[in-house]
Design a protein around this motif. Structure first.
Motif, PDB file in Angstrom:
ATOM      1  N   LEU A 136      -6.759  -8.733  -0.164  1.00 20.42           N
ATOM      2  CA  LEU A 136      -5.350  -8.413  -0.357  1.00 20.42           C
ATOM      3  C   LEU A 136      -4.604  -8.359   0.968  1.00 20.42           C
ATOM      4  CD1 LEU A 136      -5.700  -5.439  -2.891  1.00 20.42           C
ATOM      5  CD2 LEU A 136      -5.494  -7.882  -3.413  1.00 20.42           C
ATOM      6  N   SER A 137      -3.295  -8.570   0.903  1.00 23.97           N
ATOM      7  CA  SER A 137      -2.441  -8.390   2.076  1.00 23.97           C
ATOM      8  C   SER A 137      -2.284  -6.897   2.363  1.00 23.97           C
ATOM      9  CB  SER A 137      -1.068  -9.000   1.818  1.00 23.97           C
ATOM     10  OG  SER A 137      -0.383  -8.266   0.807  1.00 23.97           O
ATOM     11  N   GLY A 138      -1.728  -6.572   3.548  1.00 24.57           N
ATOM     12  CA  GLY A 138      -1.531  -5.174   3.907  1.00 24.57           C
ATOM     13  C   GLY A 138      -0.643  -4.442   2.924  1.00 24.57           C
ATOM     14  N   GLY A 139       0.456  -5.101   2.519  1.00 27.31           N
ATOM     15  CA  GLY A 139       1.357  -4.475   1.560  1.00 27.31           C
ATOM     16  C   GLY A 139       0.687  -4.219   0.220  1.00 27.31           C
ATOM     17  N   MET A 140      -0.125  -5.151  -0.219  1.00 33.05           N
ATOM     18  CA  MET A 140      -0.822  -4.979  -1.494  1.00 33.05           C
ATOM     19  C   MET A 140      -1.858  -3.869  -1.399  1.00 33.05           C
ATOM     20  SD  MET A 140      -1.184  -9.006  -2.471  1.00 33.05           S
ATOM     21  CE  MET A 140      -2.045  -8.822  -3.999  1.00 33.05           C
ATOM     22  N   GLN A 141      -2.543  -3.766  -0.256  1.00 33.01           N
ATOM     23  CA  GLN A 141      -3.502  -2.684  -0.080  1.00 33.01           C
ATOM     24  C   GLN A 141      -2.813  -1.321  -0.135  1.00 33.01           C
ATOM     25  OE1 GLN A 141      -6.730  -3.058   2.876  1.00 33.01           O
ATOM     26  NE2 GLN A 141      -5.972  -5.113   3.271  1.00 33.01           N
ATOM     27  N   GLN A 142      -1.611  -1.241   0.447  1.00 33.50           N
ATOM     28  CA  GLN A 142      -0.897   0.031   0.399  1.00 33.50           C
ATOM     29  C   GLN A 142      -0.395   0.324  -1.010  1.00 33.50           C
ATOM     30  OE1 GLN A 142      -1.189   2.717   1.630  1.00 33.50           O
ATOM     31  NE2 GLN A 142      -0.027   2.762   3.529  1.00 33.50           N
ATOM     32  N   ARG A 143      -0.081  -0.727  -1.769  1.00 35.02           N
ATOM     33  CA  ARG A 143       0.290  -0.521  -3.174  1.00 35.02           C
ATOM     34  C   ARG A 143      -0.887   0.041  -3.972  1.00 35.02           C
ATOM     35  NH1 ARG A 143       2.853  -5.704  -5.762  1.00 35.02           N
ATOM     36  NH2 ARG A 143       2.795  -6.719  -3.733  1.00 35.02           N
ATOM     37  N   VAL A 144      -2.096  -0.392  -3.626  1.00 33.96           N
ATOM     38  CA  VAL A 144      -3.292   0.155  -4.279  1.00 33.96           C
ATOM     39  C   VAL A 144      -3.398   1.653  -3.991  1.00 33.96           C
ATOM     40  CG1 VAL A 144      -5.821   0.109  -4.373  1.00 33.96           C
ATOM     41  CG2 VAL A 144      -4.540  -2.043  -4.236  1.00 33.96           C
ATOM     42  N   ALA A 145      -3.155   2.045  -2.738  1.00 35.92           N
ATOM     43  CA  ALA A 145      -3.226   3.461  -2.365  1.00 35.92           C
ATOM     44  C   ALA A 145      -2.176   4.273  -3.129  1.00 35.92           C
ATOM     45  CB  ALA A 145      -3.028   3.607  -0.862  1.00 35.92           C
ATOM     46  N   ILE A 146      -0.967   3.727  -3.245  1.00 35.90           N
ATOM     47  CA  ILE A 146       0.086   4.411  -3.997  1.00 35.90           C
ATOM     48  C   ILE A 146      -0.285   4.490  -5.473  1.00 35.90           C
ATOM     49  CG2 ILE A 146       2.498   4.266  -4.744  1.00 35.90           C
ATOM     50  CD1 ILE A 146       3.085   2.923  -1.999  1.00 35.90           C
ATOM     51  N   ALA A 147      -0.832   3.395  -5.995  1.00 32.15           N
ATOM     52  CA  ALA A 147      -1.235   3.357  -7.401  1.00 32.15           C
ATOM     53  C   ALA A 147      -2.317   4.392  -7.691  1.00 32.15           C
ATOM     54  CB  ALA A 147      -1.739   1.954  -7.767  1.00 32.15           C
ATOM     55  N   ARG A 148      -3.269   4.539  -6.783  1.00 33.17           N
ATOM     56  CA  ARG A 148      -4.343   5.520  -6.987  1.00 33.17           C
ATOM     57  C   ARG A 148      -3.777   6.934  -7.044  1.00 33.17           C
ATOM     58  NH1 ARG A 148      -8.834   4.651  -2.970  1.00 33.17           N
ATOM     59  NH2 ARG A 148      -7.576   5.935  -1.593  1.00 33.17           N
ATOM     60  N   ALA A 149      -2.783   7.210  -6.182  1.00 37.43           N
ATOM     61  CA  ALA A 149      -2.144   8.527  -6.220  1.00 37.43           C
ATOM     62  C   ALA A 149      -1.365   8.718  -7.524  1.00 37.43           C
ATOM     63  CB  ALA A 149      -1.215   8.691  -5.019  1.00 37.43           C
ATOM     64  N   LEU A 150      -0.639   7.691  -7.959  1.00 33.86           N
ATOM     65  CA  LEU A 150       0.166   7.787  -9.177  1.00 33.86           C
ATOM     66  C   LEU A 150      -0.694   7.931 -10.430  1.00 33.86           C
ATOM     67  CD1 LEU A 150       2.917   5.094  -8.518  1.00 33.86           C
ATOM     68  CD2 LEU A 150       3.177   7.572  -8.403  1.00 33.86           C
ATOM     69  N   ALA A 151      -1.903   7.365 -10.390  1.00 33.67           N
ATOM     70  CA  ALA A 151      -2.781   7.422 -11.560  1.00 33.67           C
ATOM     71  C   ALA A 151      -3.115   8.855 -11.961  1.00 33.67           C
ATOM     72  CB  ALA A 151      -4.066   6.640 -11.288  1.00 33.67           C
ATOM     73  N   MET A 152      -3.081   9.767 -10.985  1.00 34.50           N
ATOM     74  CA  MET A 152      -3.393  11.172 -11.260  1.00 34.50           C
ATOM     75  C   MET A 152      -2.166  11.930 -11.785  1.00 34.50           C
ATOM     76  SD  MET A 152      -6.520  11.087 -10.625  1.00 34.50           S
ATOM     77  CE  MET A 152      -6.912  12.826 -10.839  1.00 34.50           C
ATOM     78  N   GLU A 153      -1.053  11.206 -11.955  1.00 36.91           N
ATOM     79  CA  GLU A 153       0.189  11.760 -12.489  1.00 36.91           C
ATOM     80  C   GLU A 153       0.625  13.035 -11.749  1.00 36.91           C
ATOM     81  OE1 GLU A 153      -0.443  12.179 -16.686  1.00 36.91           O
ATOM     82  OE2 GLU A 153      -0.399  10.014 -17.022  1.00 36.91           O
ATOM     83  N   PRO A 154       0.744  12.960 -10.427  1.00 37.76           N
ATOM     84  CA  PRO A 154       1.150  14.145  -9.670  1.00 37.76           C
ATOM     85  C   PRO A 154       2.634  14.456  -9.876  1.00 37.76           C
ATOM     86  CG  PRO A 154       1.098  12.246  -8.216  1.00 37.76           C
ATOM     87  CD  PRO A 154       0.579  11.775  -9.561  1.00 37.76           C
ATOM     88  N   LYS A 155       2.982  15.725  -9.768  1.00 35.89           N
ATOM     89  CA  LYS A 155       4.396  16.111  -9.809  1.00 35.89           C
ATOM     90  C   LYS A 155       5.064  15.812  -8.475  1.00 35.89           C
ATOM     91  CE  LYS A 155       5.776  19.874 -11.758  1.00 35.89           C
ATOM     92  NZ  LYS A 155       5.974  21.295 -12.133  1.00 35.89           N
ATOM     93  N   ILE A 156       4.242  15.865  -7.404  1.00 36.70           N
ATOM     94  CA  ILE A 156       4.749  15.679  -6.039  1.00 36.70           C
ATOM     95  C   ILE A 156       3.937  14.582  -5.370  1.00 36.70           C
ATOM     96  CG2 ILE A 156       5.041  16.781  -3.782  1.00 36.70           C
ATOM     97  CD1 ILE A 156       5.100  19.487  -5.343  1.00 36.70           C
ATOM     98  N   LEU A 157       4.628  13.664  -4.692  1.00 38.03           N
ATOM     99  CA  LEU A 157       3.968  12.605  -3.946  1.00 38.03           C
ATOM    100  C   LEU A 157       4.305  12.768  -2.472  1.00 38.03           C
ATOM    101  CD1 LEU A 157       2.209  10.056  -4.247  1.00 38.03           C
ATOM    102  CD2 LEU A 157       4.319   8.721  -4.439  1.00 38.03           C
ATOM    103  N   LEU A 158       3.280  12.977  -1.643  1.00 40.09           N
ATOM    104  CA  LEU A 158       3.443  13.121  -0.202  1.00 40.09           C
ATOM    105  C   LEU A 158       3.031  11.817   0.462  1.00 40.09           C
ATOM    106  CD1 LEU A 158       1.803  16.657   0.237  1.00 40.09           C
ATOM    107  CD2 LEU A 158       4.196  16.112  -0.285  1.00 40.09           C
ATOM    108  N   MET A 159       3.888  11.285   1.357  1.00 38.42           N
ATOM    109  CA  MET A 159       3.644   9.976   1.950  1.00 38.42           C
ATOM    110  C   MET A 159       3.790  10.088   3.471  1.00 38.42           C
ATOM    111  SD  MET A 159       5.639   7.594  -0.873  1.00 38.42           S
ATOM    112  CE  MET A 159       4.529   6.195  -0.700  1.00 38.42           C
TER     113      MET A 159
END
Length: 257
Positions: A136-159
């Protein structure tokens, strides 16, 4: 909107005696539910340190941090974290990386598959579900990281400077991606950057930190309606805000020199 994060007179020091360093000093701030807040400031001003304390990854030297009225005491499942470095497991596919936290939480297989499929679609990675991070490209890899965080359905996302390692074009793509994602889900986001244009584009409020030791120098409301686009950052209202932020940061840097 009600407050979801409360930061009260927080100080963070490292070391002891003559080697003691104060990273943050007497920081107080509240963040409202559904708000996108950007921490902006020079390197070493403690903004990432504060983010890690909100996440429960670092202890406080003084003060208190509350989430939904509860004191932060270690990791909170309602809080997701995305770091600057790509944090995907190289031996797992995109699909398995996103499912990693769900599997740790013993989510049943059917629910896990449904959630991962839904998240893959949201971050436009469905075609790459069976790919590995190295493909994957760098942007796609970071989308994977964001997706993994979103999968846990957090109320708060820290970036924590999630786009800092990307090239200029990919960074713009990821900023646009985050704006689109936010239009779908008004999640509370706390985002660390030292990039003025990035802060203006994304934030509802910008918390400007002074140089070392970090203190809240000013909190600026970004009264520019959504949806926002990269092209809009050359408009007069953005230009005026840019000049204000630059003047504030450069003035503080000169005073600290």
């Amino acid at each position: 909107m009600s407050d979801i994060i409360g930061i009260h007179r927080v100080t963070k020091t490292f070391g002891d005696g003559k080697s003691r360093v104060t990273a943050l000093e007497d920081v107080s701030l509240t963040i409202r539910d559904g708000e996108f807040v950007v921490f902006l400031g020079p390197s070493g001003c403690g903004k990432s340190t504060l983010l890690r304390m909100i996440a429960g990854l670092s202890t406080l030297s003084a003060g208190n941090i509350f989430i939904d009225g509860r004191p932060v005491d270690g990791r909170d499942p309602s809080v997701g974290m995305v770091f600057q470095s790509y944090t995907s497991f190289p031996w797992l596919t995109v699909e398995d990386n996103i499912a990693f936290g769900l599997n740790l939480a013993r989510t049943d297989r059917h629910t896990c598959r449904e959630k991962v499929s839904r998240i893959l679609e949201r971050v436009s990675l469905t075609k790459f579900a069976a790919s590995y991070p190295s493909q994957l490209s760098g942007g796609m890899q970071q989308r994977v990281a964001i997706a993994r965080a979103l999968a846990m359905e957090p109320k708060i996302l820290l970036m924590d400077e999630p786009f800092g390692a990307l090239d200029a074009l990919t960074r713009v793509e990821m900023q646009t991606f985050l704006l689109d994602l936010r239009s779908q889900d008004r999640k509370t986001v706390v985002f660390v950057t030292h990039d003025i244009d990035e802060a203006m584009l994304l934030a509802d409020r910008i918390v400007v930190f002074s140089p070392h030791p970090g203190r809240v120098a000013e909190i600026i409301e970004v009264d520019i309606p959504h949806p926002r686009t990269i092209e809009q950052t050359e408009r007069p209202d953005f230009t005026q805000l840019r000049h204000r932020l630059r003047h504030l940061l450069f003035s503080m840097a000169k005073s600290a020199a």
